[in-house]
Design a protein around this motif. Structure first.
Motif, PDB file in Angstrom:
ATOM      1  N   HIS A  52       0.821  -1.212   0.000  1.00  0.00           N
ATOM      2  CA  HIS A  52       0.000   0.000   0.000  1.00  0.00           C
ATOM      3  C   HIS A  52       0.854   1.261   0.000  1.00  0.00           C
ATOM      4  O   HIS A  52       0.491   2.257  -0.630  1.00  0.00           O
ATOM      5  N   ALA A  55       1.702   2.335  -3.415  1.00  0.00           N
ATOM      6  CA  ALA A  55       0.559   2.905  -4.133  1.00  0.00           C
ATOM      7  C   ALA A  55       0.343   4.360  -3.729  1.00  0.00           C
ATOM      8  O   ALA A  55       0.038   5.213  -4.570  1.00  0.00           O
ATOM      9  N   SER A  59       0.747   7.592  -6.255  1.00  0.00           N
ATOM     10  CA  SER A  59      -0.397   8.490  -6.413  1.00  0.00           C
ATOM     11  C   SER A  59      -0.006   9.940  -6.151  1.00  0.00           C
ATOM     12  O   SER A  59      -0.466  10.853  -6.845  1.00  0.00           O
ATOM     13  N   ILE A  78      -7.144   6.715  -4.201  1.00  0.00           N
ATOM     14  CA  ILE A  78      -6.273   5.567  -3.917  1.00  0.00           C
ATOM     15  C   ILE A  78      -5.347   5.881  -2.753  1.00  0.00           C
ATOM     16  O   ILE A  78      -5.177   5.073  -1.838  1.00  0.00           O
ATOM     17  N   GLN A  82      -5.723   3.768   0.695  1.00  0.00           N
ATOM     18  CA  GLN A  82      -4.662   2.824   1.037  1.00  0.00           C
ATOM     19  C   GLN A  82      -3.828   3.302   2.213  1.00  0.00           C
ATOM     20  O   GLN A  82      -3.304   2.482   2.982  1.00  0.00           O
ATOM     21  N   HIS A 156      -2.605  -3.077  -8.550  1.00  0.00           N
ATOM     22  CA  HIS A 156      -3.906  -3.577  -8.075  1.00  0.00           C
ATOM     23  C   HIS A 156      -4.053  -5.070  -8.333  1.00  0.00           C
ATOM     24  O   HIS A 156      -4.611  -5.795  -7.497  1.00  0.00           O
ATOM     25  N   GLN A 186     -10.651  -2.823  -5.441  1.00  0.00           N
ATOM     26  CA  GLN A 186      -9.580  -2.757  -6.424  1.00  0.00           C
ATOM     27  C   GLN A 186     -10.001  -3.354  -7.765  1.00  0.00           C
ATOM     28  O   GLN A 186      -9.554  -2.900  -8.820  1.00  0.00           O
ATOM     29  N   GLU A 189     -11.749  -0.537  -9.404  1.00  0.00           N
ATOM     30  CA  GLU A 189     -10.794   0.453  -9.911  1.00  0.00           C
ATOM     31  C   GLU A 189     -10.032  -0.076 -11.118  1.00  0.00           C
ATOM     32  O   GLU A 189      -9.641   0.705 -12.000  1.00  0.00           O
TER      33      GLU A 189
END
Length: 206
Positions: A52, A55, A59, A78, A82, A156, A186, A189
């Motif tokens: 996470h 991610a 982002s 996201i 996360q 993901h 996810q 997404e």
């Protein structure tokens, strides 16, 4: 309601920003047991926290590399989701008095061990390499959007694989519910990102 247990677990789990941790899931399956350090519960919490974190990092990188509101909104969602889930996972490790770092290779709890790690900093399935992260930070506009969407698609897919592993192997009910929620969110997404890539004349890398 299907999502009620997840929401209740989230509300009762961790207040990361304040540095406070609470855990009050009355009657929750497995809540009265402390998982072992080598259990799937602990392994998933440790590994998904690391997964996470990347991610969130990706982002925030793309947020500053594009003016596209659709991509920025996705990246924000996201990152926030996360980061919150990561806090919950680390909070459970604190409550279980288990280490956040293990001498075992990532994904050992899924029977993958050393086979899960790639090269150049990609520790688990779907994780971007250090080189890919550096490249994302040099791009802007549509090129940054496409690479982010491709990297996050891979990310993901790996995350869904790990969360499905917890659903099958974890024993603490609130953690299994969180993992189920991750799979559902996810996958949704992934569909959204496929559409966003297509709109930009691109597609997933594989």
């Amino acid at each position: 309601m299907r999502h009620a247990p997840l929401v209740a677990g989230a509300a009762a789990a961790v207040l990361v920003a304040a540095g406070a941790i609470t855990y009050a899931v009355a009657g929750d399956e497995g809540a009265d047991r402390t998982p072992a350090a080598g259990s799937a519960d602990a392994g998933f919490a440790r590994d998904m926290a690391v997964h996470h974190q990347q991610a969130v990092e990706m982002s925030y990188i793309v947020r500053d590399r594009t003016e596209d509101e659709e991509v920025r909104r996705l990246a924000y969602d996201i990152a926030q989701t996360q980061a919150n889930q990561r806090g919950m996972l680390l909070g459970w490790l604190d409550l279980w008095e288990l280490p956040k770092v293990s001498a075992e290779a990532p994904m050992t709890w899924m029977g993958m061990g050393d086979t899960a790690a790639g090269k150049d900093g990609a520790l688990m399935p779907g994780m971007a390499t250090n080189t890919e992260l550096e490249k994302l930070g040099t791009l802007s506009g549509k090129r940054a959007e496409v690479l982010y969407l491709q990297l996050m698609t891979d990310h993901h897919r790996g995350g869904v694989h790990m969360a499905e592993g917890c659903v099958a192997r974890c024993t603490v009910g609130v953690e299994k519910r969180l993992a189920r929620g991750m799979v559902e969110a996810q996958r949704s997404e992934l569909d959204l990102m496929a559409d966003m890539l297509e709109a930009r004349g691109a597609g997933p890398r594989r």
